[in-house]
Motif scaffolding. Structure first.
Motif, short mmCIF file in Angstrom:
data_model
loop_
_atom_site.label_atom_id
_atom_site.label_comp_id
_atom_site.label_asym_id
_atom_site.label_seq_id
_atom_site.Cartn_x
_atom_site.Cartn_y
_atom_site.Cartn_z
N ASP A 198 72.10 7.30 72.65
CA ASP A 198 73.36 7.55 71.96
C ASP A 198 73.16 7.54 70.45
O ASP A 198 73.71 8.40 69.74
N LEU A 199 72.36 6.59 69.95
CA LEU A 199 72.09 6.54 68.51
C LEU A 199 71.39 7.81 68.04
O LEU A 199 71.75 8.38 67.00
N VAL A 200 70.39 8.25 68.79
CA VAL A 200 69.64 9.46 68.41
C VAL A 200 70.54 10.68 68.44
O VAL A 200 70.55 11.49 67.51
N ILE A 201 71.31 10.83 69.50
CA ILE A 201 72.21 11.99 69.62
C ILE A 201 73.25 11.96 68.50
O ILE A 201 73.54 13.00 67.89
N ARG A 202 73.80 10.77 68.20
CA ARG A 202 74.79 10.68 67.12
C ARG A 202 74.16 11.06 65.78
O ARG A 202 74.76 11.78 64.98
N TYR A 203 72.93 10.61 65.54
CA TYR A 203 72.25 10.94 64.30
C TYR A 203 72.01 12.45 64.19
O TYR A 203 72.27 13.05 63.15
N VAL A 204 71.54 13.06 65.27
CA VAL A 204 71.26 14.50 65.26
C VAL A 204 72.53 15.31 65.05
O VAL A 204 72.57 16.24 64.23
N LEU A 235 75.94 18.68 61.67
CA LEU A 235 77.29 19.02 61.21
C LEU A 235 77.54 18.63 59.75
O LEU A 235 78.54 19.02 59.18
N GLY A 236 76.64 17.87 59.17
CA GLY A 236 76.78 17.45 57.79
C GLY A 236 77.90 16.45 57.57
O GLY A 236 78.46 16.36 56.50
N VAL A 237 78.24 15.72 58.61
CA VAL A 237 79.30 14.71 58.52
C VAL A 237 78.67 13.38 58.14
O VAL A 237 77.61 13.02 58.63
N HIS A 238 79.36 12.63 57.27
CA HIS A 238 78.80 11.34 56.85
C HIS A 238 79.64 10.24 57.41
O HIS A 238 80.66 9.94 57.30
#
Length: 63
Positions: free
Chosen positions: A49-55, A60-63
């Motif tokens: 989940d962490l990896v997918i969220r980071y990718v 998407l360029g969302v911070h």
């Protein structure tokens, strides 16, 4: 087809006598292994989940 509850219960009893029940030690070991596998699976999915969220955040360029 006639159904006899008494005959049914006799057959159930004879079938349960054929079952090989696990020992207390086997049950304990199996239970521990289930908890270990649940812990490993939860760690795996947490990291995934962490990896997918980071990718997704990066793409998407969302911070």
């Amino acid at each position: 087809m006639a159904f006899s509850p008494f005959k049914f219960l006799q057959e159930v009893r004879s079938e349960t006598a054929k079952v090989t029940w696990p020992t207390r030690r086997e049950t304990t070991i199996t239970t521990i292994m289930v908890f270990v596998m649940v812990a490993l699976a939860s760690i795996f999915f947490f990291l995934s989940d962490l990896v997918i969220r980071y990718v997704v955040t990066f793409l998407l360029g969302v911070h």
